[in-house]
Design a protein around this motif. Structure first.
Motif, PDB file in Angstrom:
ATOM      1  N   LEU A 197      -0.494  -2.433  -4.782  1.00  0.00           N
ATOM      2  CA  LEU A 197      -1.963  -2.309  -4.814  1.00  0.00           C
ATOM      3  C   LEU A 197      -2.429  -1.127  -5.647  1.00  0.00           C
ATOM      4  O   LEU A 197      -3.630  -0.964  -5.855  1.00  0.00           O
ATOM      5  N   CYS A 216       0.809  -1.224   0.000  1.00  0.00           N
ATOM      6  CA  CYS A 216       0.000   0.000   0.000  1.00  0.00           C
ATOM      7  C   CYS A 216       0.837   1.267   0.000  1.00  0.00           C
ATOM      8  O   CYS A 216       0.311   2.357  -0.252  1.00  0.00           O
ATOM      9  N   CYS A 269      -3.036  -1.883   5.247  1.00  0.00           N
ATOM     10  CA  CYS A 269      -3.435  -3.106   4.546  1.00  0.00           C
ATOM     11  C   CYS A 269      -4.518  -3.853   5.315  1.00  0.00           C
ATOM     12  O   CYS A 269      -5.444  -4.421   4.723  1.00  0.00           O
ATOM     13  N   LEU A 290      -2.942   5.582  -1.479  1.00  0.00           N
ATOM     14  CA  LEU A 290      -4.168   4.815  -1.302  1.00  0.00           C
ATOM     15  C   LEU A 290      -4.905   5.274  -0.052  1.00  0.00           C
ATOM     16  O   LEU A 290      -4.302   5.475   1.001  1.00  0.00           O
ATOM     17  N   LYS A 312     -12.606  -2.577  -7.793  1.00  0.00           N
ATOM     18  CA  LYS A 312     -11.153  -2.447  -7.687  1.00  0.00           C
ATOM     19  C   LYS A 312     -10.677  -2.747  -6.276  1.00  0.00           C
ATOM     20  O   LYS A 312      -9.642  -3.399  -6.083  1.00  0.00           O
ATOM     21  N   TRP A 313     -11.436  -2.296  -5.281  1.00  0.00           N
ATOM     22  CA  TRP A 313     -11.078  -2.592  -3.897  1.00  0.00           C
ATOM     23  C   TRP A 313     -11.209  -4.085  -3.613  1.00  0.00           C
ATOM     24  O   TRP A 313     -10.409  -4.652  -2.853  1.00  0.00           O
ATOM     25  N   ARG A 341      -8.179  -5.711  -4.851  1.00  0.00           N
ATOM     26  CA  ARG A 341      -7.056  -5.468  -3.942  1.00  0.00           C
ATOM     27  C   ARG A 341      -7.133  -6.373  -2.719  1.00  0.00           C
ATOM     28  O   ARG A 341      -6.106  -6.893  -2.247  1.00  0.00           O
ATOM     29  N   ARG A 342      -8.332  -6.589  -2.205  1.00  0.00           N
ATOM     30  CA  ARG A 342      -8.477  -7.492  -1.062  1.00  0.00           C
ATOM     31  C   ARG A 342      -8.082  -8.916  -1.438  1.00  0.00           C
ATOM     32  O   ARG A 342      -7.482  -9.640  -0.633  1.00  0.00           O
TER      33      ARG A 342
END
Length: 319
Positions: free
Chosen positions: A318, A63, A135, A218, A236-237, A240-241
């Protein structure tokens, strides 16, 4: 009476135990204070008062957030012993004490170097696995403090992310010491004082000039909206997860590190491990941003330090 004596003996045994300084400097986690974590484990509270924690700025490769971690300490007994050896007379002078502290700090700095002078390849960079509050906020979609207070979190392992030690000049990271709860520069090139957001986060704004980012910072969805700032799509999130979960899975399985050449060290082995795959991903992320033309290369800082002399994550994975 026998029960009381047994408890007293058990308490004395606990007080005689000791653990490495690196373990004591870990994140307390689970809402416990560092004082509670250390209670019953340090050998002598009076001896620990004379030890000064030495910390370094770390940056998460996922991140891009910053944090400060204590990885060693300056013990006054060790400083006095070294100052006596450096002194030319029977009486230890103040200059000998300063010289001893300077040499010990240099040894500690060598332990944290991401790259040594003979390691010019980015794939030889060292990373340290540490908790990252940002994160965790992205993964759990809640504030880090709320995650700490959640009782269900105590039953799961703390997710660890790869961090690199930040340096501003000549691959030597600045060393900071904590006095009266404040982190101040002790040796090296870096900000004089660090603005810390408890428990260990460092707001990125204080490094904007010295370490200009290539990609926008971020902001986890759980953070309050800042004016009309751009918000990424939920899809998008979610991606990332998923990347975070896969990264944590790799960490839990263990990564093989590339053996480095034997090297001499005067204090202790170097900190961190070589993760070529992470180095390759960071290079690919920078190249992808440049190819897409989203942002340009970061400009040199106002302090006049060349960008090639600084070590930090310009494009988090990320991003």
């Amino acid at each position: 009476q026998s029960l009381t004596l047994s408890c007293d003996a058990s308490r004395r045994r606990r007080q005689q135990r000791s653990v490495p300084a690196e373990l004591l400097s870990r994140c307390p986690g689970r809402g416990e204070s560092s004082a509670a974590l250390n209670a019953g484990w340090v050998q002598n509270d009076e001896d620990m008062v004379d030890a000064t924690e030495v910390g370094f700025i770390h940056q998460c490769v996922l991140c891009g957030s910053y944090s400060v971690w204590a990885i060693d300490s300056l013990d006054q007994v060790e400083v006095s012993r070294k100052a006596s050896a450096l002194g030319s007379s029977h009486k230890t002078l103040q200059k000998d004490v300063h010289a001893a502290e300077r040499e010990l700090l240099e040894d500690i700095q060598r332990r944290t170097c991401s790259l040594q002078a003979n390691e010019l390849r980015p794939s030889s960079a060292r990373f340290t696995l540490l908790p990252c509050s940002t994160c965790i906020e992205i993964l759990e979609d809640k504030f880090f403090t709320d995650w700490l207070d959640d009782r269900t979190s105590a039953e799961t392992a703390i997710p660890l992310c790869a961090h690199m030690v930040v340096y501003f000049e000549d691959a030597i990271p600045p060393a900071y010491i904590r006095k009266a709860g404040k982190w101040s520069l002790a040796q090296g090139v870096g900000p004089k004082d660090l603005e810390v957001k408890l428990p260990f986060q460092l707001p990125a704004g204080q490094f904007k000039t010295l370490l200009p980012p290539t990609s926008p910072p971020l902001r986890p969805p759980c953070w309050p909206k800042k004016g009309d700032s751009h918000q990424d799509l939920p899809e998008k999130w979610q991606a990332r997860r998923l990347l975070l979960a896969q990264f944590f899975c790799l960490v839990s399985c263990g990564w093989s590190q590339v053996p480095s050449e034997s090297e001499e060290f005067r204090r202790a082995p170097r900190i961190g491990q070589v993760l070529p795959c992470v180095s390759d991903m960071l290079v690919a992320a920078e190249e992808a941003f440049e190819a897409l033309g989203q942002v340009g290369r970061p400009k040199s800082s106002k302090a006049g330090v060349d960008a090639a002399c600084r070590g930090y994550v310009k494009v988090p994975l990320l991003a």
